[in-house]
Design an enzyme around this catalytic site. Structure first.
Site, PDB file in Angstrom:
ATOM      1  N   CYS A   7      -4.271  -1.568  -2.134  1.00 18.30           N
ATOM      2  CA  CYS A   7      -4.299  -0.026  -2.437  1.00 18.30           C
ATOM      3  C   CYS A   7      -5.342  -0.005  -3.656  1.00 18.30           C
ATOM      4  O   CYS A   7      -4.741  -0.284  -4.703  1.00 18.30           O
ATOM      5  CB  CYS A   7      -2.955   0.463  -2.465  1.00 18.30           C
ATOM      6  SG  CYS A   7      -3.018   2.477  -2.950  1.00 18.30           S
ATOM      7  N   ASN A   8      -6.425   0.805  -3.427  1.00 14.33           N
ATOM      8  CA  ASN A   8      -7.364   0.978  -4.571  1.00 14.33           C
ATOM      9  C   ASN A   8      -6.700   1.846  -5.677  1.00 14.33           C
ATOM     10  O   ASN A   8      -6.842   1.702  -6.793  1.00 14.33           O
ATOM     11  CB  ASN A   8      -8.463   1.811  -4.348  1.00 14.33           C
ATOM     12  CG  ASN A   8      -9.462   0.856  -3.377  1.00 14.33           C
ATOM     13  OD1 ASN A   8     -10.233   0.157  -3.820  1.00 14.33           O
ATOM     14  ND2 ASN A   8      -8.988   0.944  -1.773  1.00 14.33           N
ATOM     15  N   THR A   9      -5.811   3.096  -5.412  1.00 12.45           N
ATOM     16  CA  THR A   9      -5.148   3.899  -6.224  1.00 12.45           C
ATOM     17  C   THR A   9      -4.468   3.104  -7.077  1.00 12.45           C
ATOM     18  O   THR A   9      -4.205   3.373  -8.264  1.00 12.45           O
ATOM     19  CB  THR A   9      -4.468   4.845  -5.533  1.00 12.45           C
ATOM     20  OG1 THR A   9      -5.557   5.421  -4.330  1.00 12.45           O
ATOM     21  CG2 THR A   9      -4.123   6.031  -6.334  1.00 12.45           C
ATOM     22  N   GLU A  11      -2.471   9.139   7.375  1.00 10.21           N
ATOM     23  CA  GLU A  11      -1.076   9.154   7.354  1.00 10.21           C
ATOM     24  C   GLU A  11      -0.578   9.987   8.413  1.00 10.21           C
ATOM     25  O   GLU A  11       0.486   9.628   9.174  1.00 10.21           O
ATOM     26  CB  GLU A  11      -0.580   9.458   5.872  1.00 10.21           C
ATOM     27  CG  GLU A  11      -0.549   8.456   4.812  1.00 10.21           C
ATOM     28  CD  GLU A  11       0.115   7.167   5.187  1.00 10.21           C
ATOM     29  OE1 GLU A  11       1.245   7.299   5.482  1.00 10.21           O
ATOM     30  OE2 GLU A  11      -0.384   6.095   5.152  1.00 10.21           O
ATOM     31  N   CYS A  55     -11.252   2.967  -0.264  1.00 11.70           N
ATOM     32  CA  CYS A  55      -9.663   3.347  -0.317  1.00 11.70           C
ATOM     33  C   CYS A  55      -9.401   2.580   1.291  1.00 11.70           C
ATOM     34  O   CYS A  55     -10.051   2.820   2.147  1.00 11.70           O
ATOM     35  CB  CYS A  55      -9.601   5.011   0.048  1.00 11.70           C
ATOM     36  SG  CYS A  55      -7.790   5.369   0.697  1.00 11.70           S
ATOM     37  N   THR A  56      -8.248   2.018   1.305  1.00  9.82           N
ATOM     38  CA  THR A  56      -7.894   1.047   2.274  1.00  9.82           C
ATOM     39  C   THR A  56      -7.495   1.882   3.367  1.00  9.82           C
ATOM     40  O   THR A  56      -7.469   1.314   4.481  1.00  9.82           O
ATOM     41  CB  THR A  56      -6.742   0.039   1.802  1.00  9.82           C
ATOM     42  OG1 THR A  56      -5.823   0.822   1.452  1.00  9.82           O
ATOM     43  CG2 THR A  56      -7.203  -0.898   0.847  1.00  9.82           C
ATOM     44  N   HIS A  57      -7.445   3.216   3.329  1.00 11.02           N
ATOM     45  CA  HIS A  57      -7.361   4.123   4.474  1.00 11.02           C
ATOM     46  C   HIS A  57      -8.515   4.227   5.314  1.00 11.02           C
ATOM     47  O   HIS A  57      -8.522   4.608   6.500  1.00 11.02           O
ATOM     48  CB  HIS A  57      -6.273   5.379   4.164  1.00 11.02           C
ATOM     49  CG  HIS A  57      -5.008   5.464   3.811  1.00 11.02           C
ATOM     50  ND1 HIS A  57      -4.589   4.437   2.693  1.00 11.02           N
ATOM     51  CD2 HIS A  57      -3.985   5.763   4.474  1.00 11.02           C
ATOM     52  CE1 HIS A  57      -2.987   4.949   2.815  1.00 11.02           C
ATOM     53  NE2 HIS A  57      -2.727   5.554   3.749  1.00 11.02           N
ATOM     54  N   TYR A  94      -0.943   8.475  -2.538  1.00  6.03           N
ATOM     55  CA  TYR A  94      -0.765   8.376  -3.951  1.00  6.03           C
ATOM     56  C   TYR A  94      -2.041   9.163  -4.736  1.00  6.03           C
ATOM     57  O   TYR A  94      -1.924   9.331  -5.825  1.00  6.03           O
ATOM     58  CB  TYR A  94      -0.868   6.899  -4.102  1.00  6.03           C
ATOM     59  CG  TYR A  94       0.554   6.292  -4.083  1.00  6.03           C
ATOM     60  CD1 TYR A  94       1.664   6.535  -3.674  1.00  6.03           C
ATOM     61  CD2 TYR A  94       0.739   4.720  -4.592  1.00  6.03           C
ATOM     62  CE1 TYR A  94       2.851   5.872  -3.408  1.00  6.03           C
ATOM     63  CE2 TYR A  94       1.940   4.071  -4.730  1.00  6.03           C
ATOM     64  CZ  TYR A  94       2.913   4.866  -3.769  1.00  6.03           C
ATOM     65  OH  TYR A  94       4.067   4.042  -3.836  1.00  6.03           O
ATOM     66  N   GLY A  95      -2.960   9.311  -3.746  1.00 10.28           N
ATOM     67  CA  GLY A  95      -4.405   9.919  -4.540  1.00 10.28           C
ATOM     68  C   GLY A  95      -4.395  10.632  -5.426  1.00 10.28           C
ATOM     69  O   GLY A  95      -4.684  10.680  -6.628  1.00 10.28           O
ATOM     70  N   ASP A 138       1.159  -1.107  -0.055  1.00 11.39           N
ATOM     71  CA  ASP A 138      -0.029   0.060   0.037  1.00 11.39           C
ATOM     72  C   ASP A 138       0.883   1.233  -0.090  1.00 11.39           C
ATOM     73  O   ASP A 138       2.199   1.259   0.104  1.00 11.39           O
ATOM     74  CB  ASP A 138      -0.819   0.135   1.174  1.00 11.39           C
ATOM     75  CG  ASP A 138      -1.763   1.367   1.322  1.00 11.39           C
ATOM     76  OD1 ASP A 138      -2.242   1.515   0.208  1.00 11.39           O
ATOM     77  OD2 ASP A 138      -1.836   1.907   2.320  1.00 11.39           O
ATOM     78  N   SER A 139       0.439   2.481  -0.380  1.00 16.60           N
ATOM     79  CA  SER A 139       1.094   3.624  -0.517  1.00 16.60           C
ATOM     80  C   SER A 139       1.505   3.798   1.297  1.00 16.60           C
ATOM     81  O   SER A 139       2.506   4.748   1.432  1.00 16.60           O
ATOM     82  CB  SER A 139       0.168   4.782  -0.848  1.00 16.60           C
ATOM     83  OG  SER A 139      -1.041   4.827  -0.112  1.00 16.60           O
TER      84      SER A 139
HETATM   85  N1  DGL Z   1      -4.798   3.295   0.538  1.00 17.38           N
HETATM   86  C1  DGL Z   1      -4.605   3.918  -0.795  1.00 17.38           C
HETATM   87  C2  DGL Z   1      -6.082   3.440  -1.639  1.00 17.38           C
HETATM   88  O1  DGL Z   1      -6.743   2.267  -1.198  1.00 17.38           O
HETATM   89  C3  DGL Z   1      -4.223   5.261  -1.206  1.00 17.38           C
HETATM   90  C4  DGL Z   1      -4.497   6.272  -0.443  1.00 17.38           C
HETATM   91  C5  DGL Z   1      -3.171   7.282  -0.767  1.00 17.38           C
HETATM   92  O2  DGL Z   1      -2.062   7.258  -0.619  1.00 17.38           O
HETATM   93  O3  DGL Z   1      -3.982   8.333  -1.179  1.00 17.38           O
HETATM   94  O4  DGL Z   1      -6.526   4.034  -2.615  1.00 17.38           O
END
Ligand code: DGL
Length: 280
Positions: free
Chosen positions: A79-81, A164, A198-200, A48-49, A16-17
């Protein structure tokens, strides 16, 4: 490329990011505790978004190569992104070169597959990063499952950055979460299912719940991704045989390992020790 990769069995790589993938890792370890895992968070370059397609792809490829070089045969982009922007290129262009027996899987398809039976109104909201929303990946994947579902995507800039920064329970988090949910439900008041894409975001769940009416179902992806991985191993015993069993989990971060250790301990509610790694 061209590096010799270890051929003996290895752990499942989870990327993941930053911290978000820990929510996926947690569910995978609950359902599949017998395997070894190697987690990599690119905290130094998160979020990463807002990043471009090319940059997310390059960073993700570096992370996957790092996990392969440390013995992983299978990497989950938790990570979805990264799944939206890098997965297909990695699968189609890179893997045949790197090693056609290694695999990289994402989180969007397993989540989209779970959605159709969950919604009665057939109106679904997607909360995700700008990158994931711009990619239209959820619209496309859900349409593939059930063409009658109306999907409305809502980009949530800052949410991942808040996580984060370990500010998930702050007043600032409350403000930004309220704004985005109000915006989304204003755009489609018939939504009965809200996907944390988003996994966050599960790390913001307490704050999110405060602003979502109780008759709307909030869906986190972890369990669906874990279930889909279990099914994948049933279909691919050859890959399952290349995963080591021991129930261990190691953690790598591109940022300060002490900070990762501290934050991950809070999220996972168990003591862990992270090590630093440099990508690229
Ligand atoms: N956790 C990531 C996701 O699922 C990315 C969040 C990020 O880094 O912007 O998209």
């Amino acid at each position: 490329m061209g590096t010799r990769l270890p051929t003996s069995p290895g752990p499942i790589g989870v990327f993941d990011s930053g911290y978000g993938g820990l929510t996926i890792l947690h569910q995978m370890r609950r359902l599949l505790p017998q395997y070894d895992y190697l987690y990599l968070g690119d905290n130094a370059r998160a979020p990463y978004g807002p990043r471009s397609f090319d940059v997310v792809y390059r960073f993700t490829r570096e992370a996957v190569m790092q996990l392969f070089s440390m013995g992983c045969h299978l990497v989950i982009l938790a990570c979805n992104t990264a799944s939206a922007k890098a997965l297909r290129t990695l699968q189609q262009n890179d893997l045949p070169y790197i090693d056609s027996d290694r695999r990289v899987l994402g989180v969007i398809r397993p989540t989209a597959e779970a959605i159709p039976p969950l919604t009665a109104s057939r109106h679904v909201g997607i909360l995700a990063t700008e990158g994931t929303i711009r990619s239209n990946s959820y619209e496309l994947e859900i349409a593939h499952q059930a063409a009658d579902i109306v999907v409305t995507g809502q980009a949530c800039p800052l949410w991942a950055a808040i996580v984060e920064a370990n500010e998930a329970d702050s007043e600032g988090a409350d403000y930004f979460v309220r704004q985005r949910i109000k915006e989304l439900l204003g755009r489609d008041p018939d939504i009965d299912t809200l996907v944390l894409a988003c996994t966050h975001y599960p790390l913001l769940l307490n704050t999110i719940k405060k602003h979502v009416p109780s008759d709307i179902r909030i869906v986190s992806q972890g369990e669906y991704v874990a279930e889909s991985l279990a099914q994948y191993f049933q279909r691919h015993p050859d890959m399952e045989a290349r995963i080591t069993r021991g129930g261990s989990c190691r953690y790598l971060t591109t940022e300060n390992p002490d900070r990762f250790t501290e934050c991950a301990r809070i999220f996972l509610r168990e003591p862990i020790v992270a090590k630093n790694v440099t990508l690229g």
